[in-house]
Design an enzyme around this catalytic site. Structure first.
Site, PDB file in Angstrom:
ATOM      1  N   GLY A 276       0.967  -1.314   0.053  1.00 39.73           N
ATOM      2  CA  GLY A 276       0.204  -0.036   0.022  1.00 39.73           C
ATOM      3  C   GLY A 276       0.867   1.167   0.055  1.00 39.73           C
TER       4      GLY A 276
ATOM      5  N   ARG B  90      -1.801   8.603   3.517  1.00 39.33           N
ATOM      6  CA  ARG B  90      -2.422   9.485   4.751  1.00 39.33           C
ATOM      7  C   ARG B  90      -1.347   9.689   6.035  1.00 39.33           C
ATOM      8  NH1 ARG B  90      -7.435   7.252   7.224  1.00 39.33           N
ATOM      9  NH2 ARG B  90      -7.445   5.455   5.899  1.00 39.33           N
TER      10      ARG B  90
END
Ligand code: UD1
Ligand code: CA
Length: 451
Positions: free
Chosen positions: A11, A15
């Site tokens: 991933g 964020r």
């Protein structure tokens, strides 16, 4: 049955707002990726494969260092969790035991909890997930159970109808099953869903479609806390710290304000060590029974023996080996120095690179001048030596056993055992000088005031 782990680490982790890839961020002083590998080891996995993305070469390097290059697989495009596990298939060739899928951003799963997933396989389930009752189910996949309590299917939040969304029993992401079956089912996963992704969670319905049983093993939300942002990273850190403090208190470590003491993943503290408030343990610290770590001290890479007293306000850096009954007091920094039994450095010193013999006394303000801007050198202080306050010991230098150093000395050559060395200009006193100086100056000031 042989066990293997597949760790998903492909991933982006956008964020986190960080140039460091998410899974390399640390909890308790070690990366989340390492935590996850450690879990795989604790589960007795004979093989661990890490799936990484091509965007972050650092993750690939860290993964190779942990499991070897042949066990690192690259998922070219992030097409979903099933696609990620598929990327591991080549590295899993020949493995016929049970596999567990772990996320590298979920660092704090206790091994006995994850082990429950393997246990459920041996009890007859084909696909097992760890499920938890979410306080806020939000974007988690919902675990839909059949009448018999077995797991029927997992519905991703974006694909769920209102009735399914109301379910609070959620998918942690941890999934286990016999690897040959999982690998086969992965080939059947489609991406006809709200996100257009290949969902690993579809393995449940696919297994059920073959008449096989699936199971959701319950666990606490805290065990499967995932990290997507720095807020959640801080939450994971808090969970780790609380867990470690409680373990140490249970093991007989004394702390009157445990909530102000911070540990690393590998901190080793024996029973009857007293730790005062506001102490930080960086990685690699061992403290033996009977030592005292006083308030506001910072330790890393250090060993502290029984009876020693560190701080308040002390700093132990890597290679500090503190012997029995040693005292390291306020504003003393010790790096790469072995201090023998009963040695003392009580105030305001820097001891870097060397040895301090048993019973030696290092006066306030002593500095080991260990660095010439290019290399580091050793300072060796013999047993029972006495170094007067505010001395600079310019390394390499050896102070013999029982020798004394006059206060304020700059010592550049070795001192023999039993000698006194004084390395400063001799004091001169002028009889009555201060008295006559004051008399003259007072008179001068009075004359000026008159104009
Ligand atoms: C996933 C689960 C969801 C579960 C949740 C728990 C699926 C479809 N959904 O959702 O049921 O409640 O985790 O946190 O599995 N990853 C890759 N490659 C990819 C996609 C993801 O390596 O192509 C990795 C991510 O880095 C991450 C993990 O897999 O570590 C989970 O991916 P993420 O996209 O966060 O899944 P969720 O949508 O949260
Ligand atoms: Ca997620």
């Amino acid at each position: 049955m042989a066990r293997a782990a597949i760790i998903l680490a492909a991933g982006m982790g956008t964020r986190m707002q960080s140039s460091t890839p998410k899974v390399l961020h640390k909890v308790g002083g070690r990366s989340m990726l390492e935590w996850t590998c450690d879990l795989a080891n604790n589960l007795g996995c004979e093989k661990t494969v890490i799936v990484v993305g091509p965007q972050y070469p650092q993750v690939g390097e860290a993964a190779s260092a942990l499991v070897g290059e042949s066990n690192v697989c690259i998922q070219q495009d992030q097409l979903g969790t099933a696609d990620a596990v598929k990327a591991a298939i080549p590295a899993m060739t020949g493995f016929t035991g049970d596999a567990i899928v772990l996320y590298a951003d979920t660092p704090l799963i206790p091994s006995e909890v994850a082990s429950g997933a393997f246990d459920a396989i041996s009890e007859g389930a084909s696909i097992v997930v760890l499920g938890f009752h979410a306080a806020i189910p939000g974007g988690y996949g919902r675990l839909v159970l059949g009448k018999d309590g077995s797991l029927d299917r997992i519905v991703e939040a974006k694909d769920a109808n209102p009735e399914e969304l109301a379910v609070t029993f959620c998918n942690s992401g941890v999934m286990a099953g016999p690897w040959p079956l999982m690998a086969e089912l992965l080939g059947e996963v489609m991406n006809d869903n709200a996100k257009g992704e290949y969902y690993l969670t579809d393995l449940v319905a696919l297994a059920r479609g073959r008449g096989l049983k699936a199971h959701a093993a319950p666990c606490d939300e805290e065990h499967v806390l995932g990290v997507n942002s720095r807020v959640q990273l801080a939450e994971a850190e808090a969970v780790f710290q609380k867990r470690r403090r409680n373990e140490l208190l249970e093991a007989g470590v004394g702390m009157i304000a445990p909530e102000t003491v911070f540990f690393s993943h590998d901190t080793q503290i024996a029973n009857d060590v007293e730790i005062e408030p506001n102490v930080v343990f960086g990685p690699g610290v061992t403290v033996e029974s009977g030592a005292q770590i006083r308030a506001f001290s910072h330790l890393e890479g250090a060993v502290v023996s029984g009876g020693a007293q560190i701080g308040p306000y002390a700093r132990l850096r890597p290679g500090a080996q503190i012997g029995n009954d040693v005292r390291v007091g306020n504003f003393v920094e010790v790096k790469n120095v072995k201090m023998g039994k009963g040695a003392k450095a009580n105030h305001l010193s820097y001891l870097g690179d060397g040895q301090v013999g048993a019973g030696a006394n290092i006066g306030a303000g002593t500095i080991f001048c260990n660095y010439d801007g290019f290399f580091k050198y050793q300072t060796v202080i013999g047993e029972g030596a006495f170094v007067g306050s505010n001395s600079a010991l310019v390394a390499p230098v050896t102070i013999g056993e029982g020798a004394m150093i006059g206060s304020g000395s700059v010592i550049t050559s070795d001192v023999k055992p039993g000698d006194l060395a004084v390395g400063r200009s001799r004091q001169t006193s002028k009889e009555g000088w201060a008295l006559s100086f004051r008399t003259i100056m007072k008179a001068r000031k009075a004359a000026r005031a008159k104009g």
